[in-house]
Design an enzyme around this catalytic site. Structure first.
Site, mmCIF file in Angstrom:
data_model
loop_
_atom_site.group_PDB
_atom_site.id
_atom_site.type_symbol
_atom_site.label_atom_id
_atom_site.label_comp_id
_atom_site.label_asym_id
_atom_site.label_seq_id
_atom_site.Cartn_x
_atom_site.Cartn_y
_atom_site.Cartn_z
ATOM 1 C CG ASP A 93 -24.988 -2.597 11.993
ATOM 2 O OD1 ASP A 93 -25.200 -3.550 11.214
ATOM 3 O OD2 ASP A 93 -24.568 -2.744 13.159
ATOM 4 C CD GLN A 127 -23.981 -9.143 16.290
ATOM 5 O OE1 GLN A 127 -23.266 -8.712 15.392
ATOM 6 N NE2 GLN A 127 -25.122 -9.736 16.047
ATOM 7 C CE LYS A 172 -22.654 -9.242 11.757
ATOM 8 N NZ LYS A 172 -23.433 -8.567 12.792
HETATM 9 N N1 GUN Z 1 -27.862 -8.329 15.665
HETATM 10 C C1 GUN Z 1 -28.639 -9.008 14.789
HETATM 11 N N2 GUN Z 1 -28.553 -8.461 13.553
HETATM 12 C C2 GUN Z 1 -27.694 -7.425 13.660
HETATM 13 C C3 GUN Z 1 -27.187 -6.490 12.727
HETATM 14 O O1 GUN Z 1 -27.512 -6.472 11.548
HETATM 15 N N3 GUN Z 1 -26.302 -5.585 13.228
HETATM 16 C C4 GUN Z 1 -25.942 -5.550 14.533
HETATM 17 N N4 GUN Z 1 -25.095 -4.608 14.926
HETATM 18 N N5 GUN Z 1 -26.400 -6.409 15.424
HETATM 19 C C5 GUN Z 1 -27.271 -7.335 14.988
#
Ligand code: GUN
Length: 285
Positions: A119, A96, A52
């Site tokens: 998200d 996350q 990211k």
């Molecule tokens: N963990 C796995 N996929 C995601 C996601 O799309 N967003 C977040 N915040 N955590 C994750």
């Protein structure tokens, strides 16, 4: 043999689009900013977060990473989120998941200002998706829609079957397909006569987390098959929910794993962060 949908290519196209718009925003003195919070040492999460950050750099965003120790308390995490809500240079906040067991992810998600919730996990944003009046789309379903669009296949009037009913993928996926006028059915682990239902799908989205579960006899001739799975096969090799080798001759389009839906999710996160920056700076699309 189906045409293989190239997620890497579509993902790159989304990032190029975001990078171009970011450059235009920067000319107006605005740099989209994303804060990524990670708690603990989960190795998969570490990789996701690194990717990211890399993506932010690639499209020209400002990004800040908060790597907190496993011992972080709920109060400390909540305080950080509240601080980030108040900082104007941070347009998007992502925590996350999964969090360590002693922390409550729902509490954190509910604290993120919905306008910074890139998200689209906050109940306000989930509700907005339900009524079709949304700013942010959850990254994985949004990525799937981009992939379907890339085929040029018309969605309106088609039968779509979504396998899986998670809050992150299955449920919003069904909504996005419905908004584009598909007739949508959601299946799950308790669904009776599963094969009879999946065989009716012109568009089949598998998001169940079971390696190679979808076989050719479950797929309609000429269907578009999208595989959201990230599983391991009997040899420990990465694979999807769809038995690719078995299904590929039956459908018109199919996504591979890896290289299908996976590369799309971070690109859609970049898209959401750009959207967040525009909204917070009152810039019209
Ligand atoms: N963990 C796995 N996929 C995601 C996601 O799309 N967003 C977040 N915040 N955590 C994750």
């Amino acid at each position: 043999m189906a045409q293989i949908i190239d997620g890497k290519l579509v993902s790159r196209q989304v990032r190029e689009r975001v990078a171009k718009e970011t450059e235009e925003l920067k000319n107006k003195g605005i740099t989209p900013g994303l804060a990524v919070i990670i708690v603990g040492e989960d190795p998969a999460s570490q990789v996701y977060v690194r990717n990211k950050e890399k993506a932010c750099e690639e499209v020209g965003f400002y990004s800040e990473k908060f790597a907190l120790p496993e011992s972080t308390t709920q109060e400390e995490l909540n305080t950080l989120v509240k601080e980030l809500n108040e900082r104007p240079e941070i347009n998007g906040i992502l925590c996350q998941l999964p969090l360590p067991k002693h922390l409550d992810d729902k509490e954190v998600i509910n604290l993120i200002d919905p306008i910074k919730d890139v998200d689209a996990f906050h109940p306000v944003n989930v509700g907005a998706i339900m009524i079709g009046d949304y700013s942010f789309l959850p990254c994985t379903p949004a990525g799937v829609m981009e992939l379907i669009h890339s085929t040029g296949v018309e969605i309106s009037g088609k039968k779509a079957v979504v396998m899986g009913r998670s809050n992150i993928v299955g449920k919003p996926m069904a909504m996005l397909l419905l908004h584009e006028n598909a007739t949508v059915e959601i299946t799950h682990s308790r669904t009776a006569d599963l094969k009879e239902i999946t065989k009716t799908a012109d568009i089949l989205v598998a998001a169940i987390g079971k390696a190679k579960f979808v076989t050719a006899d479950m797929v309609k001739d000429g269907a578009v098959v999208i595989d959201v799975g990230m599983d391991r096969d009997e040899n420990g090799k990465l694979c999807g929910d769809v038995d690719f080798e078995n299904v590929k001759d039956k459908c018109s389009y199919i996504t591979p794993v890896p290289g299908g839906v996976g590369p799309m999710t971070i690109s859609m996160l970049m898209q959401n962060t750009l959207t967040a920056a525009k909204i917070q700076n009152n810039i019209e699309d």
